[in-house]
Design an enzyme around this catalytic site. Structure first.
Site, PDB file in Angstrom:
ATOM      1  N   ASP A  51     -29.289   8.341 -60.782  1.00 19.57           N
ATOM      2  CA  ASP A  51     -28.100   7.495 -60.936  1.00 19.57           C
ATOM      3  C   ASP A  51     -27.480   7.676 -62.322  1.00 19.57           C
ATOM      4  OD1 ASP A  51     -29.133   4.584 -58.986  1.00 19.57           O
ATOM      5  OD2 ASP A  51     -28.730   6.671 -58.487  1.00 19.57           O
ATOM      6  N   ALA A  52     -28.355   7.837 -63.321  1.00 17.28           N
ATOM      7  CA  ALA A  52     -27.846   7.975 -64.691  1.00 17.28           C
ATOM      8  C   ALA A  52     -27.023   9.259 -64.840  1.00 17.28           C
ATOM      9  CB  ALA A  52     -29.006   7.980 -65.676  1.00 17.28           C
ATOM     10  N   ASP A 104     -23.727   8.733 -63.241  1.00 19.09           N
ATOM     11  CA  ASP A 104     -22.878   7.945 -64.150  1.00 19.09           C
ATOM     12  C   ASP A 104     -22.241   8.822 -65.211  1.00 19.09           C
ATOM     13  OD1 ASP A 104     -24.861   4.883 -64.216  1.00 19.09           O
ATOM     14  OD2 ASP A 104     -23.248   5.597 -62.894  1.00 19.09           O
ATOM     15  N   SER A 161     -14.390  22.986 -23.324  1.00 20.42           N
ATOM     16  CA  SER A 161     -13.216  23.846 -23.478  1.00 20.42           C
ATOM     17  C   SER A 161     -12.931  24.484 -22.124  1.00 20.42           C
ATOM     18  CB  SER A 161     -13.446  24.884 -24.561  1.00 20.42           C
ATOM     19  OG  SER A 161     -14.675  25.520 -24.362  1.00 20.42           O
ATOM     20  N   LEU A 162     -12.014  25.417 -22.077  1.00 21.71           N
ATOM     21  CA  LEU A 162     -11.601  25.992 -20.797  1.00 21.71           C
ATOM     22  C   LEU A 162     -11.737  27.502 -20.821  1.00 21.71           C
ATOM     23  CD1 LEU A 162      -8.251  24.066 -20.201  1.00 21.71           C
ATOM     24  CD2 LEU A 162     -10.317  23.862 -18.814  1.00 21.71           C
ATOM     25  N   LYS A 189      -0.360  23.239 -20.731  1.00 19.07           N
ATOM     26  CA  LYS A 189      -1.414  23.190 -21.749  1.00 19.07           C
ATOM     27  C   LYS A 189      -0.706  23.071 -23.097  1.00 19.07           C
ATOM     28  CE  LYS A 189      -5.689  25.539 -23.040  1.00 19.07           C
ATOM     29  NZ  LYS A 189      -5.521  25.607 -24.483  1.00 19.07           N
ATOM     30  N   ASP A 228      -0.021  22.693 -26.931  1.00 15.82           N
ATOM     31  CA  ASP A 228      -0.732  23.232 -28.082  1.00 15.82           C
ATOM     32  C   ASP A 228      -0.790  22.177 -29.183  1.00 15.82           C
ATOM     33  OD1 ASP A 228      -2.131  25.118 -29.362  1.00 15.82           O
ATOM     34  OD2 ASP A 228      -0.435  26.437 -29.813  1.00 15.82           O
ATOM     35  N   ARG A 275     -12.143  16.212 -31.131  1.00 15.74           N
ATOM     36  CA  ARG A 275     -13.124  16.909 -30.318  1.00 15.74           C
ATOM     37  C   ARG A 275     -14.333  17.355 -31.149  1.00 15.74           C
ATOM     38  NH1 ARG A 275     -11.953  22.148 -26.607  1.00 15.74           N
ATOM     39  NH2 ARG A 275     -12.989  23.459 -28.116  1.00 15.74           N
ATOM     40  N   GLU A 286      -3.921  15.156 -25.512  1.00 15.39           N
ATOM     41  CA  GLU A 286      -3.528  16.078 -26.573  1.00 15.39           C
ATOM     42  C   GLU A 286      -2.542  15.383 -27.501  1.00 15.39           C
ATOM     43  OE1 GLU A 286      -5.132  18.865 -26.342  1.00 15.39           O
ATOM     44  OE2 GLU A 286      -4.047  20.407 -27.460  1.00 15.39           O
ATOM     45  N   TYR A 294      -4.370  13.646 -20.439  1.00 11.12           N
ATOM     46  CA  TYR A 294      -4.525  14.587 -19.330  1.00 11.12           C
ATOM     47  C   TYR A 294      -5.807  14.418 -18.532  1.00 11.12           C
ATOM     48  CZ  TYR A 294      -7.058  17.210 -22.985  1.00 11.12           C
ATOM     49  OH  TYR A 294      -7.900  17.588 -23.991  1.00 11.12           O
ATOM     50  N   LYS A 338      -6.449  22.554 -12.438  1.00 10.09           N
ATOM     51  CA  LYS A 338      -7.658  21.760 -12.191  1.00 10.09           C
ATOM     52  C   LYS A 338      -7.811  21.506 -10.704  1.00 10.09           C
ATOM     53  CE  LYS A 338      -6.798  19.307 -16.507  1.00 10.09           C
ATOM     54  NZ  LYS A 338      -6.309  18.083 -17.154  1.00 10.09           N
ATOM     55  N   LYS A 368      -3.262  31.552 -19.208  1.00 11.91           N
ATOM     56  CA  LYS A 368      -2.617  31.760 -20.514  1.00 11.91           C
ATOM     57  C   LYS A 368      -1.331  32.562 -20.356  1.00 11.91           C
ATOM     58  CE  LYS A 368      -4.472  30.182 -24.034  1.00 11.91           C
ATOM     59  NZ  LYS A 368      -5.597  30.457 -24.771  1.00 11.91           N
ATOM     60  N   CYS A 380      17.845  57.876 -50.676  1.00 12.84           N
ATOM     61  CA  CYS A 380      17.168  56.599 -50.885  1.00 12.84           C
ATOM     62  C   CYS A 380      18.197  55.493 -51.126  1.00 12.84           C
ATOM     63  CB  CYS A 380      16.222  56.709 -52.077  1.00 12.84           C
ATOM     64  SG  CYS A 380      15.596  55.121 -52.628  1.00 12.84           S
ATOM     65  N   CYS A 393      17.804  54.548 -55.104  1.00 12.10           N
ATOM     66  CA  CYS A 393      18.093  55.446 -56.233  1.00 12.10           C
ATOM     67  C   CYS A 393      18.896  56.679 -55.827  1.00 12.10           C
ATOM     68  CB  CYS A 393      16.796  55.864 -56.910  1.00 12.10           C
ATOM     69  SG  CYS A 393      15.788  56.929 -55.866  1.00 12.10           S
ATOM     70  N   CYS A 449      11.047  58.313 -50.251  1.00 13.54           N
ATOM     71  CA  CYS A 449      11.783  58.605 -51.464  1.00 13.54           C
ATOM     72  C   CYS A 449      10.733  59.118 -52.445  1.00 13.54           C
ATOM     73  CB  CYS A 449      12.428  57.328 -52.017  1.00 13.54           C
ATOM     74  SG  CYS A 449      12.961  57.522 -53.726  1.00 13.54           S
ATOM     75  N   CYS A 508      11.988  55.573 -59.022  1.00 12.21           N
ATOM     76  CA  CYS A 508      12.904  54.791 -58.171  1.00 12.21           C
ATOM     77  C   CYS A 508      12.767  53.286 -58.450  1.00 12.21           C
ATOM     78  CB  CYS A 508      12.599  55.096 -56.713  1.00 12.21           C
ATOM     79  SG  CYS A 508      13.375  53.967 -55.553  1.00 12.21           S
TER      80      CYS A 508
END
Ligand code: IVH
Length: 722
Positions: free
Chosen positions: A64-65, A68, A114-115, A147, A149, A168, A204, A266, A330, A354, A448, A451, A466, A471
């Site tokens: 503790d000291a 402190d 998760s899926l 789904k 995000d 989660r 979500e 959901y 689902k 997805k 270029c 230049c 170039c 340049c």
């Protein structure tokens, strides 16, 4: 844990530092000022760590000291340097047990799963067949839902009142974020009708696309103010998901309340009372209790209907008010859920369809060409701004002339732009039916753009170059690269500063940066520069002299020498002189260095102007030898670090090398023994594990700050990390 992650404190105190450097300070005061800042940050890290050991893990490491003493040192430094005040400092939370500063851990009664993913109609059919085989029937109905995000949340209601909201986490343990979730206006705190005595719903939390735009516009406005006050700008939110996650993890619920959070419920988690027998009925029942359920859910009775429904979403996704990354399918009958069960963390009764990478069409205003640091001419598309996959895209790469011709992309075309994840947007191709008459094929400029030296395209190469080593564009890019994060990491030395310094003839190459200090008055007098920012810039340049040799080798911008090759070369040669003297054969003999790299490195060191640059750097006392790896007894001795996710400014090897050099060991898994998790972009499950175990988490910014302090030797004692 995340909101408490020391990163917040570090960036805040750095911002504070930027604000309030008083106008005039002697060099001694300046250095005292910087080391005070470093010590304050170190003490804050250290006290937080010991607080956790004491209050949460009930395993204190110091007396503790001693605690402190740390606390009082911090307090008196903060009193002496009010410019480093931070709400996050442990001194601002006197007496409060740290449980209140971090989030309490909540054990989920049912794991949050998760899926599994499928990526097209066929994938969905395969998933359906596997389920049908297991339950020996294929006539089941399915529900499709967007789904969204955002962030998964589990909400417990007791006697119709919201009593707990948890993230989660790792699926079994999440964080208690109840006060923050209560601030979501559309979420009922009291339910209508007659709900079960105790039950849990899941949903979500998200930020809509329009709110996200507003949040960033507001940030931009606030940044303009901050800039006027000399404060560092806050980075914009990368995407709506990050904006939502940040809001949910605020330490102060009144901060969450300011963020436009929304929620869509959901699923039913568990219930102590009777609930409907199908998912579709559950959604109606939840809506009747007052919950905002997933919008646009639909019940499909056939597989063909389900596939068609998913596919119909693809072209509509951009028009939707929130970011979505797919459709969740689902099985409707909850009895079948029980029969099918889960494999690992994925239920067999649901799957995510997805979406393909996000695409959008827009007008290609112009094909422009930019000169890279190695002289390569890089064509890119300037686009009518368009929202694709969660970001506004204004520019896209076009690789090279051949690629532009192969795809037949022309200025003025309507083009399809694709963005996958965080990668640079691509132009997929033109919409030929919308091509305007007279659209011209693109030709690489013969000279270029910077230049006007004739451009060269080496045999067998797709890129044009170039070849003028003087340049101005190459010079500018070269110095930008030199100062970049992975290079000499000179904070504040961006494109604008470099342009000005070059234009004013204050520098001609990177070596001249180290001769700027005596020209301070001239720099301060430049428009928009000023005393404070000049002082900060000079201090950052000075600090960069102690960057590791590998960073310097990378910073030189030698063609084919990226961060990893720079590391290899440094490890092999140990100092700049040996590297500079190495023959092509000697270089090519190094494992990992092929003939192309060897030739490029040898040629670079033979060029007279490069030799002059190295000489200038050496004269400025930029560090040119590799430090030995500390085998034992470095400041991080005995501490295990784990690195996860993608880092922007360093390779994984570099991070691990740097940490090992300081004595740390590197672990591959997060366990109780882990001292710190370094979490980059897309950190995955390790982040959740570290949160659950209450392990210190550093983001890239914090890691860099820490390494910089180590380089500068400002961290007085190394033992109190984190
Ligand atoms: S159902 C076991 N429905 O996706 C199934 N999840 O990869 C539990 N998500 O953690 C999830 N919208 O954060 C479900 N309509 C929706 C969803 C949804 C978004 C997220 C959720 C979950 C993740 C699963």
């Amino acid at each position: 844990m995340q909101a408490e992650s020391p990163g917040d404190a570090v960036s805040e105190s750095l911002a504070g530092a930027a604000t309030s450097s008083p106008a005039a300070r002697s060099p001694e005061e300046e250095s005292a000022h910087y080391s005070a800042r470093a010590r304050i940050e170190e003490l804050r890290h250290s006290i937080r760590y010991h607080n956790r050991r004491y209050y949460i893990e009930h395993a204190p490491e110091i007396s503790d000291a001693d605690w402190d003493r740390l606390f009082h040192e911090l307090k008196s430094l903060e009193e002496k340097h009010p410019e480093f005040f931070s709400q996050d400092s442990p001194t601002q939370k006197v007496g409060a047990p740290p449980e209140k500063t971090t989030f309490a851990v909540v054990e989920h009664r049912e794991p949050m799963l998760s899926l599994g993913n499928v990526f097209d109609g066929q994938g969905l059919r395969d998933w359906h067949r596997r389920a049908a085989t297991l339950i020996d029937r294929d006539d089941f109905a399915m529900v499709t839902e967007p789904k969204i995000d955002g962030l998964a949340i589990a909400l417990v209601y007791e006697e119709g009142r919201l009593v707990q909201a948890a993230t989660r986490g790792d699926g079994r343990h999440g964080e208690d974020v109840t006060p923050n979730i209560r601030t979501i206006e559309t979420l009922p705190q009291h339910l209508t009708g007659s709900p079960p005595a105790r039950f849990e719903v899941r949903g979500e939390v998200y930020v809509s696309k329009s709110s996200f735009k507003r949040m960033n516009a507001e940030r931009e406005r606030a940044n303009a103010e901050r800039e006027k006050e000399g404060k560092l700008p806050k980075p914009p939110f990368a995407n709506p998901r990050n904006a939502a996650a940040g809001a949910v993890r605020q330490k102060d619920p009144s901060e969450s309340a300011k963020r436009p959070l929304e929620i869509a419920i959901y699923q039913l988690g568990w219930s102590d009372g009777a609930t409907p027998g199908s998912h579709w009925e559950v959604l109606q029942w939840l809506a009747a209790l007052g919950f905002p359920t997933t919008p646009d859910a639909s019940r499909q009775t056939t597989l063909d209907g389900t596939v068609a429904d998913c596919e119909a979403w693809v072209p509509r996704r951009e028009a939707w008010p929130f970011d979505m990354d797919g459709i969740v399918v689902k099985i409707d009958d909850l009895g079948l859920h029980r029969q099918l069960g889960t494999v690992g963390r994925e239920p067999r009764w649901a799957v995510a369809y997805k979406f393909p990478p996000a695409e959008a069409t827009t007008r290609l205003r112009k094909i422009a060409v930019n000169v890279g640091r190695t002289g390569s001419l890089n064509p890119f598309a300037i686009l009518e701004p368009v929202h694709v996959g969660g970001a506004t895209v204004k520019m896209a790469t076009l690789h090279n002339e051949e690629d532009i011709h192969r795809k037949d992309i022309r200025a003025g075309d309507t083009v399809v732009v694709r963005r996958a994840g965080e990668v640079i947007p691509q132009v997929v191709g033109p919409v030929l039916s919308r091509r305007k008459r007279g659209a011209r094929r693109f030709h690489m400029p013969k000279i270029c753009p910077s230049c006007e030296t004739p451009v060269v395209r080496p045999e067998g190469e797709a890129m044009a170059y170039c070849v003028n080593t003087g340049c101005p564009a190459q010079r500018q890019r070269g110095i930008e690269h030199f100062a970049s994060r992975g290079g000499m990491d000179i904070e504040g030395l961006g494109e604008r500063w470099i342009t000005t310094l070059l234009e004013e003839n204050l520098i001609a190459d990177a070596g001249d940066l180290y001769a700027l200090a005596p020209k301070q008055t001239a720099i301060e007098a430049l428009p928009k520069m000023g005393k404070t920012s000049t002082e900060k810039l000079l201090a950052a340049i000075e600090a960069s002299k102690r960057r590791p040799l590998a960073a310097l080798v990378f910073a030189l911008g030698i063609r084919h020498v990226g961060a990893e090759v720079a590391d290899l070369l440094t490890q092999h040669f140990g100092d700049m002189a040996s590297l500079a003297a190495a023959s092509e054969e000697e270089l090519a003999a190094i494992d990992g260095v092929g003939p192309t790299i060897a030739a490029s490195v040898a040629a670079w060191f033979q060029a007279e102007r490069n030799r002059r640059l190295i000489k200038k750097l050496a004269q400025a006392e930029v560090q040119m030898t590799a430090r030995r790896r500390a085998s034992r007894g470095g400041p991080l001795a005995g501490q295990q670090f784990v690195v996860t996710g993608r880092l922007e400014s360093m390779t994984r090897n570099q991070v691990e090398g740097n940490l090992k050099q300081l004595g740390a060991s590197i672990g591959s898994r997060v366990t109780k023994k882990t001292a710190v998790l370094i979490a980059g972009e897309a950190p995955g499950s390790k982040l959740e594990q570290a949160q659950a175990l209450d392990i210190a988490i550093w983001d890239e910014e914090q890691l860099r700050t820490f390494l910089r302090q180590q380089e500068a030797g400002t961290t007085a004692t190394g033992s109190s990390v984190p």
